[in-house]
Design a protein around this motif. Structure first.
Motif, mmCIF file in Angstrom:
data_model
loop_
_atom_site.group_PDB
_atom_site.id
_atom_site.type_symbol
_atom_site.label_atom_id
_atom_site.label_comp_id
_atom_site.label_asym_id
_atom_site.label_seq_id
_atom_site.Cartn_x
_atom_site.Cartn_y
_atom_site.Cartn_z
ATOM 1 N N GLY A 188 0.811 -1.207 0.000
ATOM 2 C CA GLY A 188 0.000 0.000 0.000
ATOM 3 C C GLY A 188 0.845 1.259 0.000
ATOM 4 N N ALA A 189 1.915 1.255 0.780
ATOM 5 C CA ALA A 189 2.792 2.420 0.830
ATOM 6 C C ALA A 189 3.481 2.660 -0.508
ATOM 7 N N LEU A 190 3.989 1.613 -1.118
ATOM 8 C CA LEU A 190 4.661 1.757 -2.413
ATOM 9 C C LEU A 190 3.686 2.205 -3.498
ATOM 10 N N PHE A 191 2.487 1.649 -3.472
ATOM 11 C CA PHE A 191 1.463 2.053 -4.443
ATOM 12 C C PHE A 191 1.181 3.549 -4.306
ATOM 13 N N GLY A 192 0.939 4.007 -3.063
ATOM 14 C CA GLY A 192 0.594 5.400 -2.845
ATOM 15 C C GLY A 192 1.717 6.372 -3.159
ATOM 16 N N LEU A 193 2.943 5.988 -2.853
ATOM 17 C CA LEU A 193 4.067 6.883 -3.077
ATOM 18 C C LEU A 193 4.470 6.977 -4.542
ATOM 19 N N LEU A 194 4.408 5.856 -5.252
ATOM 20 C CA LEU A 194 4.965 5.809 -6.603
ATOM 21 C C LEU A 194 3.940 5.996 -7.716
ATOM 22 N N VAL A 195 2.816 5.322 -7.617
ATOM 23 C CA VAL A 195 1.858 5.331 -8.727
ATOM 24 C C VAL A 195 1.327 6.732 -9.026
ATOM 25 N N PRO A 196 0.817 7.493 -8.049
ATOM 26 C CA PRO A 196 0.341 8.845 -8.374
ATOM 27 C C PRO A 196 1.423 9.760 -8.922
ATOM 28 N N GLN A 197 2.648 9.604 -8.432
ATOM 29 C CA GLN A 197 3.746 10.420 -8.940
ATOM 30 C C GLN A 197 3.939 10.203 -10.436
ATOM 31 N N VAL A 198 3.991 8.952 -10.839
ATOM 32 C CA VAL A 198 4.187 8.630 -12.255
ATOM 33 C C VAL A 198 2.999 9.110 -13.075
ATOM 34 N N GLN A 199 1.789 8.881 -12.573
ATOM 35 C CA GLN A 199 0.592 9.282 -13.303
ATOM 36 C C GLN A 199 0.512 10.794 -13.468
ATOM 37 N N LEU A 200 0.752 11.533 -12.400
ATOM 38 C CA LEU A 200 0.683 12.987 -12.478
ATOM 39 C C LEU A 200 1.751 13.541 -13.402
ATOM 40 N N TRP A 201 2.955 12.999 -13.313
ATOM 41 C CA TRP A 201 4.020 13.469 -14.196
ATOM 42 C C TRP A 201 3.617 13.264 -15.655
ATOM 43 N N TRP A 202 3.064 12.098 -15.982
ATOM 44 C CA TRP A 202 2.701 11.820 -17.367
ATOM 45 C C TRP A 202 1.528 12.682 -17.816
ATOM 46 N N ILE A 203 0.511 12.822 -16.956
ATOM 47 C CA ILE A 203 -0.669 13.610 -17.323
ATOM 48 C C ILE A 203 -0.315 15.080 -17.488
ATOM 49 N N VAL A 204 0.357 15.641 -16.497
ATOM 50 C CA VAL A 204 0.605 17.075 -16.480
ATOM 51 C C VAL A 204 1.670 17.500 -17.475
ATOM 52 N N TYR A 205 2.740 16.729 -17.572
ATOM 53 C CA TYR A 205 3.870 17.159 -18.394
ATOM 54 C C TYR A 205 3.867 16.565 -19.806
#
Length: 233
Positions: free
Chosen positions: A209-226
């Motif tokens: 759960g910790a790895l999912f929360g820390l890593l997945v949104p970071q990658v998703q936001l970077w791809w969506i926003v940038y």
């Protein structure tokens, strides 16, 4: 430490158990979305009216709707507590969450203005998407929702800090990021300990759960926003 395994009376009387239980309730997954949305707006310089509106919308659709559904489950005897520890009982709350998050994301998209809009909408869109992923995981395995929520909260604030301050000198950007997000990182291992200590999860489930929360949104936001929308230059 199986799904639904009740703690013994000796464990309940133990000070460590009671502390862990208090931490679990204090760091409930439903409290983080409204705080995160308000902080994102504030980071981008939004006025008090817009921050209040963003906070209010997120309270209703990202907190209260799922909360009321779970409270209804408790009244009907389908859940023992707000934590809904039984994996088999989590389908309903997750489905309600997906629907409510989608409505909230749409409302924020249509009403929020200013430079925070891209990140607000991107962040809101992650809730129904990632909750659907968690639902699929939950059909086979009990990942920790407490940890995905807290770690996701920390990860999104880290992304926001790096986005807002990206034009500052490296040393200043690092110092500001550490000062604002760093202390929150300490809550992650604390909650991991608490969820295992109360018998809600195994170490593997809280780590996932910790790895999912820390890593997945970071990658998703970077791809969506940038990359996808190219909304932040």
């Amino acid at each position: 430490m199986r799904d639904g395994l009740a703690p013994t009376r000796e464990a309940v009387r133990d000070h460590g158990y009671r502390l862990a239980n208090a931490v679990s309730y204090f760091l409930n997954p439903l409290i983080f979305p409204p705080i995160a949305f308000a902080l994102i707006d504030a980071h981008f310089g939004a006025g008090p009216v817009q921050i209040a509106w963003t906070f209010g919308v997120s309270v209703v659709f990202f907190c209260l709707v799922p909360l009321f559904y779970v409270m209804g489950m408790i009244r009907r005897g389908r859940a023992e507590s707000l934590e809904v520890r039984e994996r088999s009982a989590r389908l309903g709350p997750l489905l309600v969450g997906i629907a409510s998050y989608a409505v909230g994301a749409l409302l924020l998209w249509r009403t929020v203005e200013g430079p925070a809009l891209p990140l607000i909408v991107a962040f809101a869109a992650l809730f129904p998407i990632n909750t659907a992923v968690i639902l699929l995981i939950n059909t086979r395995w009990k990942i920790s929702l407490h940890m995905t929520s807290l770690a996701g909260f920390v990860g999104v604030l880290l992304f926001t800090a790096l986005t807002v301050w990206r034009d500052l000198p490296t040393g200043v950007e690092t110092a500001l990021t550490l000062a604002t997000v760093g202390p929150l990182v300490l809550l992650v291992p604390l909650l991991m300990w608490a969820r295992v200590r109360v018998g809600a999860h195994t170490p593997g489930q809280v780590l996932a759960g910790a790895l999912f929360g820390l890593l997945v949104p970071q990658v998703q936001l970077w791809w969506i926003v940038y990359r996808w929308l190219d909304l932040v230059g």
